[in-house]
Design an enzyme around this catalytic site. Structure first.
Site, PDB file in Angstrom:
ATOM      1  N   CYS A   7      46.657  41.027  44.941  1.00  0.00           N
ATOM      2  CA  CYS A   7      46.947  41.968  43.867  1.00  0.00           C
ATOM      3  C   CYS A   7      46.128  41.601  42.629  1.00  0.00           C
ATOM      4  CB  CYS A   7      48.438  41.893  43.584  1.00  0.00           C
ATOM      5  SG  CYS A   7      48.901  42.897  42.212  1.00  0.00           S
ATOM      6  N   THR A  12      45.341  46.653  44.391  1.00  0.00           N
ATOM      7  CA  THR A  12      46.048  45.747  45.282  1.00  0.00           C
ATOM      8  C   THR A  12      45.574  46.024  46.706  1.00  0.00           C
ATOM      9  OG1 THR A  12      47.967  45.745  43.832  1.00  0.00           O
ATOM     10  CG2 THR A  12      48.335  45.013  46.089  1.00  0.00           C
ATOM     11  N   ASP A 109      44.039  34.278  42.106  1.00  0.00           N
ATOM     12  CA  ASP A 109      42.851  34.806  42.797  1.00  0.00           C
ATOM     13  C   ASP A 109      41.701  33.807  42.738  1.00  0.00           C
ATOM     14  OD1 ASP A 109      42.874  35.304  40.004  1.00  0.00           O
ATOM     15  OD2 ASP A 109      41.326  36.845  40.193  1.00  0.00           O
ATOM     16  N   ASP A 129      33.456  36.572  40.996  1.00  0.00           N
ATOM     17  CA  ASP A 129      34.281  37.686  41.476  1.00  0.00           C
ATOM     18  C   ASP A 129      34.242  38.822  40.449  1.00  0.00           C
ATOM     19  OD1 ASP A 129      36.277  39.465  42.295  1.00  0.00           O
ATOM     20  OD2 ASP A 129      37.594  37.866  43.028  1.00  0.00           O
ATOM     21  N   THR A 132      38.517  43.159  37.614  1.00  0.00           N
ATOM     22  CA  THR A 132      38.802  43.723  36.297  1.00  0.00           C
ATOM     23  C   THR A 132      38.102  42.863  35.254  1.00  0.00           C
ATOM     24  OG1 THR A 132      40.957  44.340  37.166  1.00  0.00           O
ATOM     25  CG2 THR A 132      40.658  44.449  34.773  1.00  0.00           C
TER      26      THR A 132
HETATM   27  N1  LIG Z   1      32.753  49.575  45.653  1.00  0.00           N
HETATM   28  C1  LIG Z   1      32.969  49.845  44.355  1.00  0.00           C
HETATM   29  N2  LIG Z   1      32.149  50.674  43.665  1.00  0.00           N
HETATM   30  C2  LIG Z   1      32.376  50.938  42.364  1.00  0.00           C
HETATM   31  N3  LIG Z   1      33.369  50.416  41.652  1.00  0.00           N
HETATM   32  C3  LIG Z   1      34.209  49.603  42.280  1.00  0.00           C
HETATM   33  C4  LIG Z   1      34.072  49.260  43.653  1.00  0.00           C
HETATM   34  N4  LIG Z   1      35.074  48.393  43.991  1.00  0.00           N
HETATM   35  C5  LIG Z   1      35.801  48.211  42.872  1.00  0.00           C
HETATM   36  N5  LIG Z   1      35.282  48.931  41.849  1.00  0.00           N
HETATM   37  C6  LIG Z   1      35.764  48.956  40.459  1.00  0.00           C
HETATM   38  O1  LIG Z   1      35.593  47.647  39.965  1.00  0.00           O
HETATM   39  C7  LIG Z   1      36.676  47.309  39.087  1.00  0.00           C
HETATM   40  C8  LIG Z   1      37.345  46.093  39.620  1.00  0.00           C
HETATM   41  O2  LIG Z   1      37.986  46.433  40.815  1.00  0.00           O
HETATM   42  P1  LIG Z   1      38.684  45.347  41.724  1.00  0.00           P
HETATM   43  O3  LIG Z   1      37.638  44.442  42.286  1.00  0.00           O
HETATM   44  O4  LIG Z   1      39.572  46.030  42.687  1.00  0.00           O
HETATM   45  O5  LIG Z   1      39.512  44.589  40.596  1.00  0.00           O
HETATM   46  P2  LIG Z   1      40.828  43.694  40.633  1.00  0.00           P
HETATM   47  O6  LIG Z   1      40.678  42.738  41.792  1.00  0.00           O
HETATM   48  O7  LIG Z   1      40.813  43.014  39.300  1.00  0.00           O
HETATM   49  O8  LIG Z   1      41.997  44.609  40.805  1.00  0.00           O
HETATM   50  C9  LIG Z   1      37.584  48.520  39.021  1.00  0.00           C
HETATM   51  O9  LIG Z   1      37.267  49.239  37.869  1.00  0.00           O
HETATM   52  C10 LIG Z   1      37.244  49.271  40.304  1.00  0.00           C
HETATM   53  O10 LIG Z   1      37.482  50.649  40.148  1.00  0.00           O
HETATM   54  C1  LIG Z   2      40.908  36.135  34.940  1.00  0.00           C
HETATM   55  C2  LIG Z   2      41.824  37.101  35.651  1.00  0.00           C
HETATM   56  C3  LIG Z   2      42.392  38.087  34.638  1.00  0.00           C
HETATM   57  C4  LIG Z   2      41.005  37.861  36.727  1.00  0.00           C
HETATM   58  O1  LIG Z   2      41.831  38.826  37.337  1.00  0.00           O
HETATM   59  P1  LIG Z   2      41.286  40.101  38.151  1.00  0.00           P
HETATM   60  O2  LIG Z   2      40.018  40.545  37.505  1.00  0.00           O
HETATM   61  O3  LIG Z   2      41.054  39.627  39.575  1.00  0.00           O
HETATM   62  O4  LIG Z   2      42.388  41.099  38.096  1.00  0.00           O
HETATM   63  C5  LIG Z   2      42.975  36.320  36.402  1.00  0.00           C
HETATM   64  O5  LIG Z   2      42.411  35.377  37.260  1.00  0.00           O
HETATM   65  C6  LIG Z   2      43.930  35.659  35.451  1.00  0.00           C
HETATM   66  O6  LIG Z   2      44.813  36.304  34.929  1.00  0.00           O
HETATM   67  N1  LIG Z   2      43.752  34.337  35.211  1.00  0.00           N
HETATM   68  C7  LIG Z   2      44.618  33.550  34.384  1.00  0.00           C
HETATM   69  C8  LIG Z   2      43.848  32.622  33.490  1.00  0.00           C
HETATM   70  C9  LIG Z   2      42.934  31.642  34.219  1.00  0.00           C
HETATM   71  O7  LIG Z   2      42.544  31.845  35.357  1.00  0.00           O
HETATM   72  O8  LIG Z   2      42.556  30.622  33.589  1.00  0.00           O
HETATM   73  K   LIG Z   3      40.146  39.911  42.172  1.00  0.00           K
END
Ligand SMILES: Nc1ncnc2c1ncn2[C@@H]1O[C@H](COP(=O)(O)OP(=O)(O)O)[C@@H](O)[C@H]1O
Ligand SMILES: CC(C)(COP(=O)(O)O)[C@@H](O)C(=O)NCCC(=O)O
Ligand SMILES: [K+]
Length: 257
Positions: A7, A12, A109, A129, A132
């Site tokens: 998630c 998610t 994560d 990674d 977001t």
């Molecule tokens: N294949 C893709 N192409 C374009 N945008 C993507 C793709 N996969 C994820 N995203 C976008 O990248 C951002 C991060 O997504 P994601 O990796 O699912 O984040 P998180 O793990 O933080 O929920 C979001 O804005 C999502 O819409």
């Molecule tokens: C940095 C993050 C916001 C990344 O989250 P994601 O982009 O995968 O949703 C997450 O790993 C988080 O909330 N970390 C807590 C602070 C830390 O890792 O130090």
């Molecule tokens: K992630």
């Protein structure tokens, strides 16, 4: 079989692991209001549609959003009759050490990515990674998580421009043909795309210099391939790195239990 749930702050991801391969992977938006019953209706519908007959006996969860964990626990308990492993909780052991300042709550994560990277490539890694947020996780020679870097995510950066400036539209990321944009959208894409290429290069170079050792760069997240296209930024890309890490952690806990 194992249901692995990753998630993130935006999405998610649910995957079913039969011990050797992922039978299916599905993605939904992250919403903390979603109840266990809602998850189950969604999940069982997709399983039926794809004719996946999985007897789910185990559940493992990694969540960067603490509030969703409650409903995922209820999902595991009510529908799969199991207590889920939750990464970051004391009863979920990690096969690697975590060497950070006392009291720091590392994003689960990032710990999962560390475990996955170490399992696939050994130590001395930088795992990037593109979620977001864009995270850089430093994996030591012995596989320990030793900190890293958190930068605003690609889409978050574009969205911030749109939110804060009245004349800037909502724009999707893509690789611009040229650096100098001749319209607003191209200018914004250029700023974020090339700015990001520079960010990744500079951060990785500085991490390597600070640690004085060669380190492989492993990338994951939906947007990583966009940056890999023409720029030689990463040594390896894994679409399902976090999911892989969840299966490794589950396996480790089953063997050491
Ligand atoms: N294949 C893709 N192409 C374009 N945008 C993507 C793709 N996969 C994820 N995203 C976008 O990248 C951002 C991060 O997504 P994601 O990796 O699912 O984040 P998180 O793990 O933080 O929920 C979001 O804005 C999502 O819409
Ligand atoms: C940095 C993050 C916001 C990344 O989250 P994601 O982009 O995968 O949703 C997450 O790993 C988080 O909330 N970390 C807590 C602070 C830390 O890792 O130090
Ligand atoms: K992630």
């Amino acid at each position: 079989m194992l249901l692995a749930i990753d998630c993130g702050n935006t999405n998610t991801v649910f995957s079913i692991w039969d011990g050797t391969r992922f039978l299916a992977t599905w993605r939904t938006s992250t919403e903390h209001q979603r109840t266990a019953d809602q998850y189950y209706v969604w999940l069982s519908t997709l399983m039926k549609l794809q004719k996946i007959e999985a007897d789910i006996t185990d559940v493992i969860v990694s969540s960067t959003v603490p509030r969703v964990v409650f409903n995922l626990r209820v999902l595991a308990d009510r529908y799969f009759n199991t207590r889920p492993m939750v990464v970051g909780k004391p009863d979920c052991a990690l096969p690697v050490a975590v060497r950070v300042d006392a009291g720091t709550q590392v994003g689960p994560d990032r710990l999962v990515n560390t475990v996955a990277g170490f399992d696939l490539h050994g130590g001395d890694l930088i795992v990037v990674d593109f979620g977001t947020a864009t995270t850089f996780d430093v994996v030591a020679k012995d596989g320990a998580y030793e900190g890293g870097v958190i930068a605003p995510g690609v889409n978050l950066s574009l969205e911030a421009l749109h939110q804060a400036a009245a004349a800037l539209p909502h724009v999707d990321i893509s690789k611009p043909q040229r650096v100098v944009g001749t319209n607003t959208v191209a200018c914004m894409q250029s700023g974020v795309f090339w700015g990001y290429v520079g960010l990744v290069r500079e951060i990785c170079a500085r991490i390597r210099a600070e640690r004085g050792t060669p380190m492989k760069i492993i990338a994951t997240g939906g947007l990583a391939p966009l940056f890999q296209q023409s720029e030689d930024l990463f040594d390896h890309f894994h679409d399902d790195l976090t999911m892989h890490g969840l299966t490794v952690i589950h396996d480790y806990n089953m063997r050491t239990a």
